[in-house]
Design a protein around this motif. Structure first.
Motif, short mmCIF file in Angstrom:
data_model
loop_
_atom_site.label_atom_id
_atom_site.label_comp_id
_atom_site.label_asym_id
_atom_site.label_seq_id
_atom_site.Cartn_x
_atom_site.Cartn_y
_atom_site.Cartn_z
N HIS A 294 0.97 -1.35 -0.04
CA HIS A 294 0.05 0.23 -0.01
C HIS A 294 0.80 1.31 0.09
O HIS A 294 0.38 2.31 0.50
CB HIS A 294 -0.87 -0.09 1.28
CG HIS A 294 -1.99 -1.07 1.12
ND1 HIS A 294 -1.68 -2.51 1.39
CD2 HIS A 294 -3.51 -0.97 0.76
CE1 HIS A 294 -2.77 -3.24 1.17
NE2 HIS A 294 -3.95 -2.32 0.82
N GLY A 295 2.16 1.14 -0.34
CA GLY A 295 2.99 2.43 -0.43
C GLY A 295 3.28 2.85 0.71
O GLY A 295 3.94 3.91 0.94
N CYS A 296 3.27 1.95 1.86
CA CYS A 296 3.97 2.45 3.05
C CYS A 296 4.84 1.72 3.85
O CYS A 296 5.20 0.59 3.05
CB CYS A 296 2.78 2.32 3.96
SG CYS A 296 1.20 3.58 3.83
N ALA A 297 5.58 2.08 4.64
CA ALA A 297 6.73 1.23 5.51
C ALA A 297 5.93 0.62 6.78
O ALA A 297 5.37 1.50 7.51
CB ALA A 297 7.77 1.96 5.64
N GLY A 298 6.03 -0.57 6.89
CA GLY A 298 5.67 -1.03 8.23
C GLY A 298 6.67 -1.80 9.06
O GLY A 298 7.70 -2.42 8.43
N GLU A 299 6.29 -1.82 10.36
CA GLU A 299 7.36 -2.39 11.23
C GLU A 299 6.74 -3.14 12.57
O GLU A 299 5.57 -2.37 13.08
CB GLU A 299 8.51 -1.62 11.71
CG GLU A 299 7.99 -0.16 12.60
CD GLU A 299 9.31 0.56 12.68
OE1 GLU A 299 10.18 0.37 13.09
OE2 GLU A 299 9.01 2.08 12.84
#
Length: 399
Positions: A294-299
């Motif tokens: 979704h065009g994001c960065a997740g952590e």
């Protein structure tokens, strides 16, 4: 482990003597329970509760402060011992029981039965002191069971139990899922590990009217939450009990602004260490990949908690025998994805956690109306007694 040396006849005599003495101690234990219930204290602030419990015990008993607001006390002479735990802390709950001895502290309540456990342990310790038990009994007054950092972990790592030559630890917890007169005494894993996690999805915010100019972390996070529900059902062995629950979501402050960051928090529970570590790894990969889609960065950040709580099979078997000798019905089935930091003791010593039935009018654990009858003090004390004798006889610690 040690060779069995305490004969069965001797244990039965000791069971009868201690049980009779516990009954003599009950009036005082009930008064203590009412006083503790009126004045509950939150995790980490239990000093008054600790001191009041110590005041209810014979002054000559050796006692040691531990874990800031906790204490350990000893009944009996030198040598190897059995430890029995009770918890000091209440919960941030506003009581709605209307009992004459209801909490007088708004927003704080003994909603998990710790007041019952403490009163039961006092009755057992006073009985053991009066009878002059051949195997030392170490009472653990544990702080911070309901929060982190864990009081049990601090006590286990402090070395105080090693100094007392503890060879087994015993716990008993009220449980409204079971009927009155029943105690669950089950070998193996009985409570799950418990870890908390935080998921952070970072995007690019902006005006909500122009979604094409943003990378929406809210959408990314919600898709992560939905996808995470498939991990237990589709990535885990169906024979390995595990739970993954997302419980909080936080994003944005205005309806017409797409935020830069969205977060979620939740809990992972598992009944074995392999499943626990697998869920950590699977969730971390899922967060990263779904957010990226979704065009994001997740952590993912995992905040480790209690390990799996294991009951020692031999102590369980011995304890069940002494429960039945007191005409207590033994449940051999109940396990729970709930957690208890008693697991830190079970990771260090042969241990047993029992669940004492309270069904018959009391509400669920952590409820604002949870109020076990005073009779459950006696039932918890007798369960603790059975556990103490089960450990002492199984591990052969007398002499």
């Amino acid at each position: 482990m040690f060779q069995l040396s305490m004969g069965e006849a001797r244990v039965r005599d000791l069971l009868a003597a201690l049980s009779e003495q516990i009954d003599r101690e009950l009036p005082g234990a009930i008064e203590l329970r009412h006083e503790l219930h009126r004045l509950p204290e939150l995790s980490g602030a239990e000093a008054r509760t600790r001191d009041r419990v110590l005041d209810a015990l014979p002054a000559e008993l050796a006692r040691t402060s531990v874990a800031d607001t906790g204490a350990v006390l000893r009944i009996g002479g030198p040598g190897r011992s059995v430890a029995v735990r009770a918890e000091l802390d209440g919960l941030a709950v506003t009581e709605r029981t209307e009992l004459p001895w209801a909490s007088t502290r708004p927003g704080v309540m003994h909603a998990c039965g710790h007041d019952v456990h403490l009163a039961a342990l006092v009755a057992l310790c006073r009985a053991a002191h009066a009878v002059d038990v051949p195997v030392p009994l170490v009472g653990i007054l544990q702080p911070r069971e309901e929060t982190y950092p864990s009081g049990a972990r601090d006590i286990a790592e402090s070395g105080v139990l090693t100094e007392h030559q503890v060879r087994a630890t015993i716990g008993a917890h009220v449980q409204p899922l079971l009927p009155d007169g029943t105690v669950a005494c089950v070998p193996g894993a009985v409570n799950a590990s418990c870890d908390e996690f935080t998921i952070t999805v970072r995007g690019s915010g902006g005006h909500a009217a122009y979604p094409q100019l943003t990378r929406d972390p809210v959408l990314g996070l919600t898709q992560v939450v939905v996808a995470a529900q498939s991990l237990v059902s589709r990535r885990m062995d169906p024979m390995a009990t595990a739970v993954l629950s997302v419980t909080t979501l936080d994003a944005g402050a205005a309806p017409n602004v797409t935020p830069d960051i969205a977060t979620a928090r939740g809990t992972i529970r598992a009944m074995n260490e392999t499943a626990r570590q697998q869920l950590h790894a699977e969730l971390a990969e899922l967060v990263e990949r779904v957010a990226e889609a979704h065009g994001c960065a997740g952590e993912l950040a995992v905040h480790g908690g209690e390990p799996v709580l294991h009951n020692d099979p031999r102590i369980t078997e011995g304890t069940a025998r002494y429960l039945r000798a007191q005409d207590i019905t033994v449940d051999e089935v109940l396990r729970s994805a709930g957690s208890d930091d008693f697991a830190y003791f079970s990771a260090c010593y042969p241990s047993l956690m029992m669940f004492v039935g309270t069904h018959g009018g009391s509400e669920r654990l952590h409820s604002a109306t949870f109020a076990p009858d005073d009779e459950h003090i006696r039932q918890v004390a007798r369960a603790m007694l059975a556990g103490y004798l089960g450990a002492a006889s199984t591990l052969g610690m007398d002499g």
